[in-house]
Design a protein around this motif. Sequence first.
Motif, PDB file in Angstrom:
ATOM      1  N   VAL A  89      20.494   8.129 -13.357  1.00  0.00           N
ATOM      2  CA  VAL A  89      20.265   7.348 -14.574  1.00  0.00           C
ATOM      3  C   VAL A  89      19.138   7.998 -15.370  1.00  0.00           C
ATOM      4  CG1 VAL A  89      21.052   5.164 -13.572  1.00  0.00           C
ATOM      5  CG2 VAL A  89      18.628   5.829 -13.387  1.00  0.00           C
ATOM      6  N   SER A  90      18.937   7.485 -16.571  1.00  0.00           N
ATOM      7  CA  SER A  90      17.887   8.026 -17.431  1.00  0.00           C
ATOM      8  C   SER A  90      16.509   7.544 -16.994  1.00  0.00           C
ATOM      9  CB  SER A  90      18.128   7.589 -18.881  1.00  0.00           C
ATOM     10  OG  SER A  90      17.905   6.190 -19.014  1.00  0.00           O
ATOM     11  N   ARG A  91      15.500   8.242 -17.453  1.00  0.00           N
ATOM     12  CA  ARG A  91      14.113   7.860 -17.174  1.00  0.00           C
ATOM     13  C   ARG A  91      13.817   6.476 -17.752  1.00  0.00           C
ATOM     14  NH1 ARG A  91       9.448  11.065 -16.442  1.00  0.00           N
ATOM     15  NH2 ARG A  91       7.717   9.705 -15.850  1.00  0.00           N
ATOM     16  N   GLY A 130       0.794  -1.220   0.000  1.00  0.00           N
ATOM     17  CA  GLY A 130       0.000   0.000   0.000  1.00  0.00           C
ATOM     18  C   GLY A 130       0.828   1.272   0.000  1.00  0.00           C
ATOM     19  N   ALA A 131       2.143   1.142   0.268  1.00  0.00           N
ATOM     20  CA  ALA A 131       3.005   2.322   0.304  1.00  0.00           C
ATOM     21  C   ALA A 131       3.305   2.814  -1.109  1.00  0.00           C
ATOM     22  CB  ALA A 131       4.314   2.004   1.024  1.00  0.00           C
ATOM     23  N   ARG A 132       3.408   4.121  -1.274  1.00  0.00           N
ATOM     24  CA  ARG A 132       3.786   4.695  -2.565  1.00  0.00           C
ATOM     25  C   ARG A 132       5.299   4.801  -2.622  1.00  0.00           C
ATOM     26  NH1 ARG A 132       4.886   9.568  -5.060  1.00  0.00           N
ATOM     27  NH2 ARG A 132       4.701  10.749  -3.122  1.00  0.00           N
ATOM     28  N   ILE A 133       5.910   4.288  -3.678  1.00  0.00           N
ATOM     29  CA  ILE A 133       7.359   4.366  -3.815  1.00  0.00           C
ATOM     30  C   ILE A 133       7.722   5.730  -4.426  1.00  0.00           C
ATOM     31  CG2 ILE A 133       7.410   1.857  -4.181  1.00  0.00           C
ATOM     32  CD1 ILE A 133       8.277   2.508  -7.111  1.00  0.00           C
ATOM     33  N   PRO A 134       8.997   6.107  -4.392  1.00  0.00           N
ATOM     34  CA  PRO A 134       9.403   7.373  -5.007  1.00  0.00           C
ATOM     35  C   PRO A 134       9.026   7.422  -6.489  1.00  0.00           C
ATOM     36  CG  PRO A 134      11.153   6.514  -3.626  1.00  0.00           C
ATOM     37  CD  PRO A 134      10.124   5.437  -3.701  1.00  0.00           C
ATOM     38  N   THR A 135       8.827   8.608  -6.990  1.00  0.00           N
ATOM     39  CA  THR A 135       8.484   8.770  -8.395  1.00  0.00           C
ATOM     40  C   THR A 135       9.672   8.390  -9.263  1.00  0.00           C
ATOM     41  OG1 THR A 135       9.256  11.050  -8.499  1.00  0.00           O
ATOM     42  CG2 THR A 135       6.964  10.679  -7.785  1.00  0.00           C
ATOM     43  N   GLU A 136       9.406   8.155 -10.552  1.00  0.00           N
ATOM     44  CA  GLU A 136      10.496   7.836 -11.469  1.00  0.00           C
ATOM     45  C   GLU A 136      11.494   8.991 -11.532  1.00  0.00           C
ATOM     46  OE1 GLU A 136       9.223   6.450 -15.268  1.00  0.00           O
ATOM     47  OE2 GLU A 136       8.083   4.757 -14.450  1.00  0.00           O
ATOM     48  N   VAL A 169      14.999   3.725 -15.268  1.00  0.00           N
ATOM     49  CA  VAL A 169      14.101   3.599 -14.115  1.00  0.00           C
ATOM     50  C   VAL A 169      12.776   2.985 -14.546  1.00  0.00           C
ATOM     51  CG1 VAL A 169      12.748   4.887 -12.427  1.00  0.00           C
ATOM     52  CG2 VAL A 169      15.145   5.473 -12.809  1.00  0.00           C
ATOM     53  N   ASN A 170      12.264   3.401 -15.691  1.00  0.00           N
ATOM     54  CA  ASN A 170      10.994   2.893 -16.178  1.00  0.00           C
ATOM     55  C   ASN A 170      11.036   1.387 -16.383  1.00  0.00           C
ATOM     56  OD1 ASN A 170       9.167   2.252 -18.827  1.00  0.00           O
ATOM     57  ND2 ASN A 170       8.184   3.751 -17.476  1.00  0.00           N
ATOM     58  N   LYS A 171      12.153   0.883 -16.904  1.00  0.00           N
ATOM     59  CA  LYS A 171      12.269  -0.565 -17.113  1.00  0.00           C
ATOM     60  C   LYS A 171      12.237  -1.301 -15.782  1.00  0.00           C
ATOM     61  CE  LYS A 171      15.099  -4.296 -18.974  1.00  0.00           C
ATOM     62  NZ  LYS A 171      13.863  -5.102 -19.153  1.00  0.00           N
ATOM     63  N   ALA A 172      12.943  -0.778 -14.783  1.00  0.00           N
ATOM     64  CA  ALA A 172      12.963  -1.424 -13.469  1.00  0.00           C
ATOM     65  C   ALA A 172      11.565  -1.463 -12.865  1.00  0.00           C
ATOM     66  CB  ALA A 172      13.922  -0.689 -12.542  1.00  0.00           C
TER      67      ALA A 172
END
Length: 234
Positions: free
Chosen positions: A41-43, A26-32, A46-49
């Motif tokens: 690193v590039s967006r 239920g926790a929100r993780i940090p934004t990309e 992070v998006n792939k992860a």
Amino acid sequence: MAKAPRFQQIKDYIVNKIEQQVWPVGARIPTEHELCAQFNVSRMTVNKAVRDLVNEGRLERTPRLGTFVTQPKAESPLMDIRNIADEVTARGQTYRSDIRTLKRISASADVAMRLGVMLGTDVFFSEIVHYADNVPLQLEQRWVNPALAPDYLHQDFSQHTPNEYLSQVCPVNTIEHTVEAIIASDSVRQALAMKADEPCLLLHRRTWSQQTLVSAALLYHPGARYKLTSRTDR
């Protein structure tokens, strides 16, 4: 030894936070954007992860709100029969069951067809809710041929499951599975603590021992908490 790719390092970082309960369900993780800055690193990286973890069922994206830690779905193999109690404990969860019904009934036309017996034949019926960490995971409705399992009604299914008992007294050599997505009835939704709009997976299972039908079962699962898998090696 070469370092893991950057996207994998980010995945490992997120998984570690989840497993250590720093980021509970239920926790929100940090934004990309925040993860990009943190790892430099590039967006795209992070998006792939994040996308991989969404596909693996560890994260869930909610439009305009963010990405949240989700409860991984319980998983069962479609082409095999596994004891649900063993599946739950193998995931590190606590198993328990609620035996709602255990009795002898007269086979209706539908039950007679499912179990391959004459209309009106006495058969055994059980209805059990299976839990993982006190969350309902499966509603099992099962009809059993008394000729193959005469002591079925005398079992303590709070100590072992019908699957475990039947596998011991009449080993299965043939399995029939059919899966469908359904709109659950009010009684099924209540038993599984499902939301009104939540999908329901229904697994129809019949098992044979020595070419004789042993049991027929309807296994209801909350679609948001459960998935069935199939693997074929060639």
